[in-house]
Design a protein around this motif. Structure first.
Motif, PDB file in Angstrom:
ATOM      1  N   ARG A 123       0.833  -1.197   0.000  1.00 35.62           N
ATOM      2  CA  ARG A 123       0.000   0.000   0.000  1.00 35.62           C
ATOM      3  C   ARG A 123       0.872   1.252   0.000  1.00 35.62           C
ATOM      4  N   ILE A 124       0.439   2.235  -0.792  1.00 36.67           N
ATOM      5  CA  ILE A 124       1.110   3.530  -0.849  1.00 36.67           C
ATOM      6  C   ILE A 124       0.089   4.605  -0.497  1.00 36.67           C
ATOM      7  N   THR A 125       0.495   5.526   0.373  1.00 43.01           N
ATOM      8  CA  THR A 125      -0.385   6.621   0.768  1.00 43.01           C
ATOM      9  C   THR A 125       0.284   7.961   0.496  1.00 43.01           C
ATOM     10  N   ALA A 126      -0.522   9.011   0.534  1.00 43.58           N
ATOM     11  CA  ALA A 126      -0.024  10.383   0.442  1.00 43.58           C
ATOM     12  C   ALA A 126      -0.899  11.247   1.337  1.00 43.58           C
ATOM     13  N   SER A 127      -0.275  12.161   2.049  1.00 39.91           N
ATOM     14  CA  SER A 127      -0.952  13.084   2.945  1.00 39.91           C
ATOM     15  C   SER A 127      -0.918  14.463   2.287  1.00 39.91           C
ATOM     16  N   VAL A 128      -2.098  15.079   2.111  1.00 34.44           N
ATOM     17  CA  VAL A 128      -2.186  16.311   1.321  1.00 34.44           C
ATOM     18  C   VAL A 128      -3.027  17.362   2.044  1.00 34.44           C
ATOM     19  N   ASP A 129      -2.586  18.600   1.969  1.00 33.94           N
ATOM     20  CA  ASP A 129      -3.381  19.714   2.467  1.00 33.94           C
ATOM     21  C   ASP A 129      -4.636  19.823   1.595  1.00 33.94           C
ATOM     22  N   PRO A 130      -5.812  19.991   2.193  1.00 36.47           N
ATOM     23  CA  PRO A 130      -7.049  20.042   1.395  1.00 36.47           C
ATOM     24  C   PRO A 130      -7.106  21.161   0.356  1.00 36.47           C
ATOM     25  N   ALA A 131      -6.300  22.194   0.524  1.00 40.96           N
ATOM     26  CA  ALA A 131      -6.288  23.293  -0.449  1.00 40.96           C
ATOM     27  C   ALA A 131      -5.334  23.027  -1.610  1.00 40.96           C
ATOM     28  N   ASN A 132      -4.551  21.952  -1.537  1.00 40.61           N
ATOM     29  CA  ASN A 132      -3.544  21.664  -2.558  1.00 40.61           C
ATOM     30  C   ASN A 132      -4.166  20.864  -3.714  1.00 40.61           C
ATOM     31  N   VAL A 133      -4.978  21.529  -4.490  1.00 40.17           N
ATOM     32  CA  VAL A 133      -5.716  20.897  -5.586  1.00 40.17           C
ATOM     33  C   VAL A 133      -4.771  20.300  -6.630  1.00 40.17           C
ATOM     34  N   ALA A 134      -3.662  20.957  -6.909  1.00 35.32           N
ATOM     35  CA  ALA A 134      -2.713  20.445  -7.908  1.00 35.32           C
ATOM     36  C   ALA A 134      -2.185  19.070  -7.496  1.00 35.32           C
ATOM     37  N   SER A 135      -1.961  18.876  -6.217  1.00 39.06           N
ATOM     38  CA  SER A 135      -1.476  17.586  -5.745  1.00 39.06           C
ATOM     39  C   SER A 135      -2.567  16.518  -5.878  1.00 39.06           C
ATOM     40  N   PHE A 136      -3.815  16.893  -5.630  1.00 41.92           N
ATOM     41  CA  PHE A 136      -4.923  15.945  -5.828  1.00 41.92           C
ATOM     42  C   PHE A 136      -4.938  15.451  -7.277  1.00 41.92           C
ATOM     43  N   VAL A 137      -4.736  16.369  -8.207  1.00 40.01           N
ATOM     44  CA  VAL A 137      -4.746  16.032  -9.634  1.00 40.01           C
ATOM     45  C   VAL A 137      -3.645  15.014  -9.939  1.00 40.01           C
ATOM     46  N   VAL A 138      -2.436  15.240  -9.424  1.00 36.05           N
ATOM     47  CA  VAL A 138      -1.323  14.308  -9.636  1.00 36.05           C
ATOM     48  C   VAL A 138      -1.685  12.932  -9.094  1.00 36.05           C
ATOM     49  N   GLN A 159      -0.092  25.908  13.768  1.00 31.02           N
ATOM     50  CA  GLN A 159      -1.487  26.018  13.348  1.00 31.02           C
ATOM     51  C   GLN A 159      -2.036  24.626  13.073  1.00 31.02           C
ATOM     52  N   TRP A 160      -3.234  24.332  13.573  1.00 35.98           N
ATOM     53  CA  TRP A 160      -3.875  23.049  13.307  1.00 35.98           C
ATOM     54  C   TRP A 160      -4.481  23.074  11.913  1.00 35.98           C
ATOM     55  N   VAL A 161      -4.109  22.095  11.096  1.00 33.96           N
ATOM     56  CA  VAL A 161      -4.591  22.037   9.711  1.00 33.96           C
ATOM     57  C   VAL A 161      -5.213  20.673   9.423  1.00 33.96           C
ATOM     58  N   ASP A 162      -6.075  20.655   8.425  1.00 34.20           N
ATOM     59  CA  ASP A 162      -6.699  19.416   7.974  1.00 34.20           C
ATOM     60  C   ASP A 162      -5.697  18.585   7.185  1.00 34.20           C
ATOM     61  N   ASP A 163      -5.998  17.311   7.027  1.00 33.96           N
ATOM     62  CA  ASP A 163      -5.138  16.386   6.298  1.00 33.96           C
ATOM     63  C   ASP A 163      -6.018  15.445   5.476  1.00 33.96           C
ATOM     64  N   VAL A 164      -5.739  15.389   4.178  1.00 34.82           N
ATOM     65  CA  VAL A 164      -6.464  14.479   3.290  1.00 34.82           C
ATOM     66  C   VAL A 164      -5.518  13.333   2.937  1.00 34.82           C
ATOM     67  N   ILE A 165      -6.008  12.119   3.063  1.00 35.35           N
ATOM     68  CA  ILE A 165      -5.197  10.937   2.791  1.00 35.35           C
ATOM     69  C   ILE A 165      -5.663  10.278   1.493  1.00 35.35           C
ATOM     70  N   TYR A 166      -4.714  10.062   0.606  1.00 39.16           N
ATOM     71  CA  TYR A 166      -4.936   9.310  -0.630  1.00 39.16           C
ATOM     72  C   TYR A 166      -4.194   7.990  -0.505  1.00 39.16           C
ATOM     73  N   ALA A 167      -4.679   6.950  -1.174  1.00 40.72           N
ATOM     74  CA  ALA A 167      -3.998   5.653  -1.087  1.00 40.72           C
ATOM     75  C   ALA A 167      -4.237   4.821  -2.342  1.00 40.72           C
ATOM     76  N   LEU A 168      -3.370   3.821  -2.502  1.00 40.69           N
ATOM     77  CA  LEU A 168      -3.437   2.881  -3.623  1.00 40.69           C
ATOM     78  C   LEU A 168      -2.859   1.552  -3.155  1.00 40.69           C
ATOM     79  N   LEU A 169      -3.537   0.466  -3.506  1.00 39.78           N
ATOM     80  CA  LEU A 169      -3.046  -0.871  -3.200  1.00 39.78           C
ATOM     81  C   LEU A 169      -2.303  -1.427  -4.404  1.00 39.78           C
TER      82      LEU A 169
END
Length: 177
Positions: A123-138, A159-169
């Motif tokens: 499994r591979i994951t990535a942690s992304v700031d929710p405002a980082n739309v360019a990274s979501f696209v990648v 500063q406390w910030v949100d975290d979006v997790i992407y993953a792939l098996l």
């Protein structure tokens, strides 16, 4: 460990990369979604001191330089967090003048292919700031899916910030053209 793509060479970060890394990583606007923005060469050297010197060691981060083959210019880096024997987290930074040209996708694709096909990671994951739309696209181009959105789960720059997790098996991985 070294990988080559059509336009890039991915190799371990070296001590003499510190000036180039400071140049693109110290740009606070271009790196606003990063947890680390160095202010000096000492900051870069301290960062280097925290990195693993050996590839594929559980509970370590290993950093690869992203080098443009035509110019031999270091244009970014990719961090690989070997969480355990089977799981890996990726993070990438590309210099502002090279963003939007497909370099992050090309580099991450080569790394993902290597991690799944050669190292047999699960499994591979990535942690992304929710405002980082360019990274979501990648990440979505590479087949990763959004798995979670954690509210104020990371403390970055006091500063406390949100975290979006992407993953792939591994069983979901398909080479992307």
């Amino acid at each position: 460990m070294q990988l080559e793509t059509k336009r890039l060479l991915l190799r371990p970060i070296e001590a003499n990369d510190k000036h180039a890394i400071l140049a693109y990583r110290s740009d606070a606007e271009a790196n606003k979604y990063q947890g680390w923005i160095p202010k000096s060469l000492d900051d870069v050297e301290t960062f280097f001191g925290k990195l693993a010197t050996e590839f594929n060691v559980p509970d370590t981060w290993f950093q690869l330089a992203v080098v443009k083959k035509t110019t031999n210019e270091l244009i970014g880096d990719i961090g690989i967090h070997f969480i355990d024997e089977q799981q890996v987290e990726l993070g990438y930074t590309i210099a502002k003048q090279h963003q939007g040209l497909g370099f992050a996708t090309e580099a991450a694709k080569a790394i993902i292919e290597y991690l799944f096909c050669e190292l047999k990671k699960h499994r591979i994951t990535a942690s992304v700031d929710p405002a980082n739309v360019a990274s979501f696209v990648v990440l979505e181009k590479l087949g990763l899916r959004k798995e979670a959105h954690f509210k104020e789960s990371l403390l970055i720059n006091d500063q406390w910030v949100d975290d979006v997790i992407y993953a792939l098996l591994a069983k979901e991985w398909k080479m992307i053209d």
